[in-house]
Design a protein around this motif. Sequence first.
Motif, mmCIF file in Angstrom:
data_model
loop_
_atom_site.group_PDB
_atom_site.id
_atom_site.type_symbol
_atom_site.label_atom_id
_atom_site.label_comp_id
_atom_site.label_asym_id
_atom_site.label_seq_id
_atom_site.Cartn_x
_atom_site.Cartn_y
_atom_site.Cartn_z
ATOM 1 N N VAL A 143 -6.291 2.476 -6.518
ATOM 2 C CA VAL A 143 -5.775 1.888 -7.754
ATOM 3 C C VAL A 143 -5.189 0.534 -7.400
ATOM 4 O O VAL A 143 -4.411 0.417 -6.442
ATOM 5 C CB VAL A 143 -4.697 2.768 -8.412
ATOM 6 N N VAL A 144 -5.561 -0.493 -8.142
ATOM 7 C CA VAL A 144 -5.053 -1.850 -7.918
ATOM 8 C C VAL A 144 -4.228 -2.263 -9.128
ATOM 9 O O VAL A 144 -4.690 -2.175 -10.268
ATOM 10 C CB VAL A 144 -6.198 -2.857 -7.704
ATOM 11 N N THR A 145 -3.006 -2.722 -8.889
ATOM 12 C CA THR A 145 -2.146 -3.178 -9.971
ATOM 13 C C THR A 145 -1.307 -4.356 -9.484
ATOM 14 O O THR A 145 -1.435 -4.783 -8.332
ATOM 15 C CB THR A 145 -1.263 -2.021 -10.485
ATOM 16 N N GLY A 146 -0.463 -4.884 -10.359
ATOM 17 C CA GLY A 146 0.372 -6.020 -10.000
ATOM 18 C C GLY A 146 1.839 -5.718 -10.179
ATOM 19 O O GLY A 146 2.224 -4.901 -11.014
ATOM 20 N N CYS A 147 2.665 -6.393 -9.412
ATOM 21 C CA CYS A 147 4.110 -6.245 -9.509
ATOM 22 C C CYS A 147 4.644 -7.284 -10.495
ATOM 23 O O CYS A 147 4.253 -8.448 -10.466
ATOM 24 C CB CYS A 147 4.734 -6.445 -8.127
ATOM 25 N N LEU A 164 0.852 -1.186 0.000
ATOM 26 C CA LEU A 164 0.000 0.000 0.000
ATOM 27 C C LEU A 164 0.883 1.228 0.000
ATOM 28 O O LEU A 164 1.780 1.356 0.839
ATOM 29 C CB LEU A 164 -0.901 0.015 1.233
ATOM 30 N N ASP A 165 0.669 2.125 -0.956
ATOM 31 C CA ASP A 165 1.378 3.401 -0.923
ATOM 32 C C ASP A 165 0.446 4.496 -1.404
ATOM 33 O O ASP A 165 -0.524 4.251 -2.115
ATOM 34 C CB ASP A 165 2.666 3.362 -1.757
ATOM 35 N N ARG A 166 0.757 5.728 -0.986
ATOM 36 C CA ARG A 166 -0.068 6.877 -1.324
ATOM 37 C C ARG A 166 0.565 7.679 -2.450
ATOM 38 O O ARG A 166 1.770 7.924 -2.459
ATOM 39 C CB ARG A 166 -0.236 7.776 -0.096
ATOM 40 N N ARG A 167 -0.248 8.072 -3.393
ATOM 41 C CA ARG A 167 0.160 8.972 -4.457
ATOM 42 C C ARG A 167 -0.891 10.070 -4.511
ATOM 43 O O ARG A 167 -1.922 9.926 -5.171
ATOM 44 C CB ARG A 167 0.281 8.238 -5.790
ATOM 45 N N GLY A 168 -0.642 11.128 -3.751
ATOM 46 C CA GLY A 168 -1.619 12.189 -3.633
ATOM 47 C C GLY A 168 -2.871 11.665 -2.947
ATOM 48 O O GLY A 168 -2.796 10.965 -1.932
ATOM 49 N N PRO A 169 -4.053 11.945 -3.502
ATOM 50 C CA PRO A 169 -5.294 11.497 -2.874
ATOM 51 C C PRO A 169 -5.652 10.042 -3.187
ATOM 52 O O PRO A 169 -6.687 9.556 -2.744
ATOM 53 C CB PRO A 169 -6.334 12.444 -3.476
ATOM 54 N N ALA A 170 -4.811 9.355 -3.934
ATOM 55 C CA ALA A 170 -5.086 7.968 -4.312
ATOM 56 C C ALA A 170 -4.229 7.007 -3.490
ATOM 57 O O ALA A 170 -3.065 7.276 -3.209
ATOM 58 C CB ALA A 170 -4.828 7.751 -5.797
ATOM 59 N N ALA A 171 -4.820 5.888 -3.122
ATOM 60 C CA ALA A 171 -4.098 4.802 -2.475
ATOM 61 C C ALA A 171 -3.854 3.714 -3.518
ATOM 62 O O ALA A 171 -4.801 3.271 -4.176
ATOM 63 C CB ALA A 171 -4.892 4.243 -1.304
#
Length: 260
Positions: free
Chosen positions: A50-54, A5-12
């Motif tokens: 936002v959900v993504t994969g590594c 989990l990381d924050r990029r502005g108002p999005a997690a």
Amino acid sequence: MDALLDRRGPAAWITLNRPRELNAIGPAMLDRLHAILDEVEADPSVRCLVVTGCGRAFCAGADLAFVHAMPMAERDAATMAFLRRASATMSRIEACPKPVVAAVNGVTVAGGLELVLCCDVVLAAETARIGDGHAKYGLLPGAGASARLPRRIGVSRANWLFFTGALLPAAELVAAGLVNKVVPDAELPAAAELVAAEIAARSPLGLRRMKELSRASLDGTLEEALERELAVNAGYAASFDRNEGLAAFAERREPAFQGR
């Protein structure tokens, strides 16, 4: 951790983090996703997920290796318990009060498809390949695909994915309604950030109500959906955000929404 989990502005941003296993979903990942949802749902400064994969996959489905380590007599019960937990996790993501964007970055099959189906907006990289895949191994969907995929893309298209087990290029699924937009691989993170920022600029309360209406529209009759829309509007009318939006429109300025 199985999910970051990381924050990029108002999005997690939630990043599935088992690249060697193609981000396959196991019990620990389900527990981690629930913990992340607890955190972001309680944080009013998070306005979009936002959900993504590594790595080279978004998600390659369920990882049932833990089941095969059990005595044969315990496997069926363990598998069903896992599927119930996975289904509950997907339903929780779908019901998240904040908009959820999928940034699909590679192989997306079985449980990965089921995760995508629970997201509100789907962006995909050009090289992403998406499908159900269960039929190849004589398995059935267990975390919602049989219920959600026909609703999303229609029964005939869903059956093609179910029966063939095919993985299709993301571009082929835009017209079907599963994917909103396809972008070059290198541009996927920036494209997702842009969409998340645009969503985050809207009223959190308004988007929450809109999401509730959109999801509920799939159930019941058209007349019931129309009545629900009016009822939600009546309740929303006294909110700060609704009145701030009207004032901003009249004053020709950007609204300053507060989510209340």
